[in-house]
Design a protein around this motif. Sequence first.
Motif, PDB file in Angstrom:
ATOM      1  N   GLU A 165       0.796  -1.228   0.000  1.00 33.56           N
ATOM      2  CA  GLU A 165       0.000   0.000   0.000  1.00 33.56           C
ATOM      3  C   GLU A 165       0.830   1.281   0.000  1.00 33.56           C
ATOM      4  OE1 GLU A 165      -3.101   0.288   2.892  1.00 33.56           O
ATOM      5  OE2 GLU A 165      -3.878  -1.700   2.431  1.00 33.56           O
ATOM      6  N   ILE A 166       2.045   1.184   0.479  1.00 31.99           N
ATOM      7  CA  ILE A 166       2.838   2.410   0.641  1.00 31.99           C
ATOM      8  C   ILE A 166       3.683   2.646  -0.606  1.00 31.99           C
ATOM      9  CG2 ILE A 166       4.448   3.629   2.147  1.00 31.99           C
ATOM     10  CD1 ILE A 166       1.813   2.901   3.527  1.00 31.99           C
ATOM     11  N   MET A 167       3.317   3.685  -1.363  1.00 29.76           N
ATOM     12  CA  MET A 167       3.926   3.882  -2.681  1.00 29.76           C
ATOM     13  C   MET A 167       5.406   4.239  -2.631  1.00 29.76           C
ATOM     14  SD  MET A 167       2.027   7.399  -3.555  1.00 29.76           S
ATOM     15  CE  MET A 167       2.140   8.858  -2.569  1.00 29.76           C
ATOM     16  N   TYR A 168       5.888   4.668  -1.467  1.00 28.50           N
ATOM     17  CA  TYR A 168       7.302   5.010  -1.354  1.00 28.50           C
ATOM     18  C   TYR A 168       8.191   3.827  -1.739  1.00 28.50           C
ATOM     19  CZ  TYR A 168       5.929   9.133   1.316  1.00 28.50           C
ATOM     20  OH  TYR A 168       5.376  10.318   1.700  1.00 28.50           O
ATOM     21  N   PHE A 169       7.656   2.626  -1.545  1.00 30.76           N
ATOM     22  CA  PHE A 169       8.478   1.432  -1.747  1.00 30.76           C
ATOM     23  C   PHE A 169       8.218   0.756  -3.093  1.00 30.76           C
ATOM     24  CE2 PHE A 169       8.146   2.355   2.701  1.00 30.76           C
ATOM     25  CZ  PHE A 169       9.452   2.257   3.125  1.00 30.76           C
ATOM     26  N   TRP A 170       7.471   1.399  -3.959  1.00 28.46           N
ATOM     27  CA  TRP A 170       7.235   0.850  -5.294  1.00 28.46           C
ATOM     28  C   TRP A 170       8.457   1.100  -6.175  1.00 28.46           C
ATOM     29  CZ3 TRP A 170       1.740   3.227  -6.566  1.00 28.46           C
ATOM     30  CH2 TRP A 170       0.805   2.701  -5.644  1.00 28.46           C
ATOM     31  N   ALA A 206      23.639   9.067  -8.378  1.00 26.00           N
ATOM     32  CA  ALA A 206      24.397  10.035  -7.560  1.00 26.00           C
ATOM     33  C   ALA A 206      23.446  10.936  -6.778  1.00 26.00           C
ATOM     34  CB  ALA A 206      25.299  10.875  -8.461  1.00 26.00           C
ATOM     35  N   GLN A 207      22.321  11.298  -7.424  1.00 22.91           N
ATOM     36  CA  GLN A 207      21.333  12.138  -6.735  1.00 22.91           C
ATOM     37  C   GLN A 207      20.733  11.384  -5.552  1.00 22.91           C
ATOM     38  OE1 GLN A 207      18.788  12.833 -10.115  1.00 22.91           O
ATOM     39  NE2 GLN A 207      19.621  14.899 -10.468  1.00 22.91           N
ATOM     40  N   THR A 208      20.445  10.116  -5.784  1.00 26.40           N
ATOM     41  CA  THR A 208      19.870   9.300  -4.709  1.00 26.40           C
ATOM     42  C   THR A 208      20.860   9.166  -3.557  1.00 26.40           C
ATOM     43  OG1 THR A 208      18.703   8.056  -6.396  1.00 26.40           O
ATOM     44  CG2 THR A 208      18.739   7.106  -4.208  1.00 26.40           C
ATOM     45  N   ASP A 209      22.110   8.875  -3.877  1.00 29.91           N
ATOM     46  CA  ASP A 209      23.117   8.708  -2.828  1.00 29.91           C
ATOM     47  C   ASP A 209      23.231   9.970  -1.989  1.00 29.91           C
ATOM     48  OD1 ASP A 209      23.541   6.220  -3.835  1.00 29.91           O
ATOM     49  OD2 ASP A 209      25.385   6.733  -4.929  1.00 29.91           O
ATOM     50  N   GLN A 210      23.266  11.104  -2.674  1.00 35.76           N
ATOM     51  CA  GLN A 210      23.394  12.375  -1.958  1.00 35.76           C
ATOM     52  C   GLN A 210      22.162  12.634  -1.087  1.00 35.76           C
ATOM     53  OE1 GLN A 210      26.118  14.502  -1.889  1.00 35.76           O
ATOM     54  NE2 GLN A 210      24.907  15.405  -0.230  1.00 35.76           N
ATOM     55  N   GLN A 229      14.176  -0.194   6.095  1.00 39.95           N
ATOM     56  CA  GLN A 229      14.172  -0.089   4.637  1.00 39.95           C
ATOM     57  C   GLN A 229      13.950   1.370   4.258  1.00 39.95           C
ATOM     58  OE1 GLN A 229      11.742  -2.983   2.525  1.00 39.95           O
ATOM     59  NE2 GLN A 229      11.638  -4.215   4.382  1.00 39.95           N
ATOM     60  N   VAL A 230      14.377   1.707   3.073  1.00 44.90           N
ATOM     61  CA  VAL A 230      14.223   3.088   2.625  1.00 44.90           C
ATOM     62  C   VAL A 230      13.357   3.122   1.372  1.00 44.90           C
ATOM     63  CG1 VAL A 230      15.425   5.191   1.928  1.00 44.90           C
ATOM     64  CG2 VAL A 230      16.522   3.607   3.515  1.00 44.90           C
ATOM     65  N   GLY A 231      12.341   3.971   1.414  1.00 46.07           N
ATOM     66  CA  GLY A 231      11.523   4.189   0.227  1.00 46.07           C
ATOM     67  C   GLY A 231      11.429   5.685  -0.018  1.00 46.07           C
ATOM     68  N   TYR A 232      11.149   6.078  -1.250  1.00 44.40           N
ATOM     69  CA  TYR A 232      11.102   7.525  -1.491  1.00 44.40           C
ATOM     70  C   TYR A 232      10.160   7.883  -2.634  1.00 44.40           C
ATOM     71  CZ  TYR A 232      14.322   6.235  -5.246  1.00 44.40           C
ATOM     72  OH  TYR A 232      14.896   5.641  -6.339  1.00 44.40           O
ATOM     73  N   LEU A 233       9.807   9.158  -2.649  1.00 47.23           N
ATOM     74  CA  LEU A 233       9.131   9.755  -3.798  1.00 47.23           C
ATOM     75  C   LEU A 233      10.063  10.846  -4.301  1.00 47.23           C
ATOM     76  CD1 LEU A 233       5.520  10.174  -2.359  1.00 47.23           C
ATOM     77  CD2 LEU A 233       6.428   8.287  -3.710  1.00 47.23           C
ATOM     78  N   THR A 273      16.861  24.056 -11.238  1.00 52.45           N
ATOM     79  CA  THR A 273      16.316  22.712 -11.140  1.00 52.45           C
ATOM     80  C   THR A 273      15.977  22.452  -9.676  1.00 52.45           C
ATOM     81  OG1 THR A 273      17.643  21.941 -12.981  1.00 52.45           O
ATOM     82  CG2 THR A 273      16.812  20.262 -11.491  1.00 52.45           C
ATOM     83  N   GLN A 274      14.774  21.953  -9.461  1.00 51.90           N
ATOM     84  CA  GLN A 274      14.383  21.606  -8.096  1.00 51.90           C
ATOM     85  C   GLN A 274      14.226  20.093  -8.002  1.00 51.90           C
ATOM     86  OE1 GLN A 274      11.204  24.772  -8.496  1.00 51.90           O
ATOM     87  NE2 GLN A 274      11.132  24.346  -6.298  1.00 51.90           N
ATOM     88  N   LEU A 275      14.957  19.497  -7.098  1.00 48.48           N
ATOM     89  CA  LEU A 275      14.821  18.061  -6.844  1.00 48.48           C
ATOM     90  C   LEU A 275      14.059  17.914  -5.528  1.00 48.48           C
ATOM     91  CD1 LEU A 275      18.511  16.984  -7.600  1.00 48.48           C
ATOM     92  CD2 LEU A 275      16.600  17.206  -9.196  1.00 48.48           C
ATOM     93  N   MET A 276      12.845  17.368  -5.610  1.00 43.83           N
ATOM     94  CA  MET A 276      12.000  17.293  -4.417  1.00 43.83           C
ATOM     95  C   MET A 276      11.965  15.869  -3.889  1.00 43.83           C
ATOM     96  SD  MET A 276       9.022  19.868  -5.665  1.00 43.83           S
ATOM     97  CE  MET A 276       9.060  19.356  -7.352  1.00 43.83           C
ATOM     98  N   TRP A 277      12.421  15.703  -2.660  1.00 46.30           N
ATOM     99  CA  TRP A 277      12.538  14.373  -2.055  1.00 46.30           C
ATOM    100  C   TRP A 277      11.571  14.209  -0.893  1.00 46.30           C
ATOM    101  CZ3 TRP A 277      15.422  10.458  -3.983  1.00 46.30           C
ATOM    102  CH2 TRP A 277      16.436  10.782  -4.899  1.00 46.30           C
ATOM    103  N   ASP A 278      11.018  13.032  -0.812  1.00 42.19           N
ATOM    104  CA  ASP A 278      10.174  12.663   0.318  1.00 42.19           C
ATOM    105  C   ASP A 278      10.586  11.219   0.644  1.00 42.19           C
ATOM    106  OD1 ASP A 278       8.231  12.024   2.121  1.00 42.19           O
ATOM    107  OD2 ASP A 278       6.553  12.750   0.914  1.00 42.19           O
TER     108      ASP A 278
END
Lengths: 172, 417
Positions: free
Chosen positions: B293-298, B320-324, B349-353, B368-373
Motif C-alpha cells: 500500500e505504501i507507494m514510497y516502496f514501489w 548520484a542524486q539518490t546517494d546524496q 528499509q528506505v523508500g522515497y518519492l 532545477t528543483q529536486l524534491m525528495w520525500d
Amino acid sequence: MSNVKGPDEAQNPNFEELVAQYQGSVLRMCFLYLCDKTLAEDAVQETFVKVYRGLNSFHGQSSIKTWIMKIAIHTCYDMNHSGWFRHFDRRITPEMLPEAAVPFEERDEELITAVMRLPIKLREVILLFYYQGFSIQEIMDSLGVSQSTVTGRLKRGRDKLRGLLERRDSDA
Amino acid sequence: MREAEEREIFQNAVDRRLSGLQENPFLAQRIMNAEKGEIKPMKKKLTLSMVLVIVLLLIAVTALAVALLSPKEIVEQVAVPVAQSNEQENYTYEELAELIRALNENGITLDEGSKIMRAFQAGHGYWEKDAIHEICLSAFGANKSTWSIEQRYWYGEMMVAIGAWDSNIYMLPEGDDLTEPEARRLAVDALKKVYNVDLPTETNEEWLIGAGFGSNYYDEGDDSYWIVEWHLGFSRPEKPDALVYDVSFDRHGENIQTEYHEEQEMDERALKLYTELMTIASKEKEAMEKYGEIMYFWPDEVKVEIYGATGLPYAIPEQAQTDQAMKDAKRFITEKYGQDALANLGDYQVGYLFQKLDDEEDIETKMTQLMWDIMFTTDPEFLSDGYRVQFQRVIDHETGEENIVDVIVEHANLGSG
C-alpha cells in the motif's frame, strides 16, 4: 565486613552506622527512581528493614554498599510495578524537586530532571553507574541482566543525558 | 570526559540539588525497636463509622471488579500509562497486545480492517496517538465532527498526557464564554441572516451538526495569532465529511464568520479529470496489490507511470542524486532525533518519492528543483515506526549554487490522530 552484626545483636551500633552512612544516598537514589518524595521515604524504610533482617545472611560476597543499594533498587522496582504506582502521572517538572538545603547550580537541576525523565530501565542503570559508582559487573549482578544489556542501556542513557544537556546549553 | 569525572559531576549535582531531602535521624532506632517487638505497628481501633467505611469500600471494589471498563477508562488506565512508561512514541507489539487484550476483555472489539488491528495481526507495534485516536473513533463515533465538546476536551487531555500535543487545543467553556446551546443558537441565527436558510440547532435527519470549542491558530504572516473560538459545522448525514455551512466566532460570540460550501455540478473539464483519475486509481490499486500500500516502496518506473500521469513531475533520480539525498536525509534525522536514531531503528528499509522540476531552459529562473520525500522504516507495510524526511535541493544554473530548502523531518506515520 565481618564486624557487621545482625538482628541477634540488634543493640550493636553497626546497623545504626549503616543507616547513618547510607540513608541519604539511598533516599536520593530512591527519589530519582520513584520521582516522589513520600514513596522514596517509604522505600528507604523498607530497604533498611530488609537490610536489618538480612544482615545475618550477608557474608561479604560484595561490598556492604553494593548489597544495600541492590536491596534499595529492588525495593524501588517492586514499588514501581505495583498497580497503584503505575497510575500515577509521572511527568517531571523542576517544581517537583524538594527545596535544596545547599546552593546549587542550574545545571544540577537540569541534570536531575533529565535523569528523572529517562525511561526506568535506563534510569536505574544510570543511577547505579553514575550515582552509586557501580561497575558494569555489579550492575549486572544487581539487576540480573547481561553485560550487553547493561552497556547498551548505559550508552542509551548517557546519550540521552548528553543530548538533553547539550540542547539546553545551546538554547541558553 | 572521563568516567570518573562524569561520576563526580553527577554525584555532586544529585547531592547538591537533592540536599533538601530530609533523612530520618530515628530510622535505625525505630527499625530495631520495631523488629525487636518493642514498638508494635500502631493498630487502630475500629469504630462503627470506620467499619461502615470499610464495608462501603469493599462494595465499591467488588463493583469495580465485576464492572467492565469503558473505552475511555481503558485509554486512561492502560493506553496512557503504557505510553508514558515507554520511551518511544509507538507501542511495541507486546504493548499493543496488552492494549488490545484489555479492550477485548472488556467487551470492546476494534474493526478487523482498522489500521491498528491490521498492524497487530501482522505482528507490528503501532503509533500511540493513532491507537488512542482509533479507540476514540470507535467509542465516540467514526466522524470526529460529531464528538461532543467534552469528548474532544478529554481526547486532547490524553494527547497531552502521552506527550503527542504540547497543550490541549480543545477547551470547555467557562465563566463568560458562550455555552454550547447559546453557540448553536447564534450559529443558526447567523446563517439565517446571511444565507436565509432555516437550520436546526440539533442534529436531525437532514442535518448533522458538529460543535467544537478551543483555540485555533490563524496564520496571517506577521499577524499570526491564536484565538479561542466556537466552530460549528453543518453537513448532510449521508456526507458527514462534506461541510455545507460552517460558522465560527470567538468565545464571547463576536467576530462571526460564516461560510457556504456550494455543492457544484461537475463540469465537462472536471468530468474529464475525474475519468483520468479513475484510470489512475485503477492502476494504483493494481500496484498496491503487487507492491504494497505504501507507494514510497514501489519501483521508480511504477511511480513515474502512475503519478506522472497526474501531471506531477515524478521522475527517476540518477544514482548520484539518490546517494546524496540519502546522505542528507540521514543527517537531518540525526540532527533532530540524535546520533543513534537510525541505528536504534534496526534493520530499516528506505523508500522515497522523487519529483524533478527542471527549468534550466527558462530564461528567468534557470533552476532545477529536486524534491525528495524519503521514508526510513522497518515496517513498509504499515509505517508503524521510523522517520520521514522531506526537502528540496535547488540548483541555480546561473550561479552554480546548490541549496537545500523546506526541510521537514518527522516520525514516519502518515496517519492522522
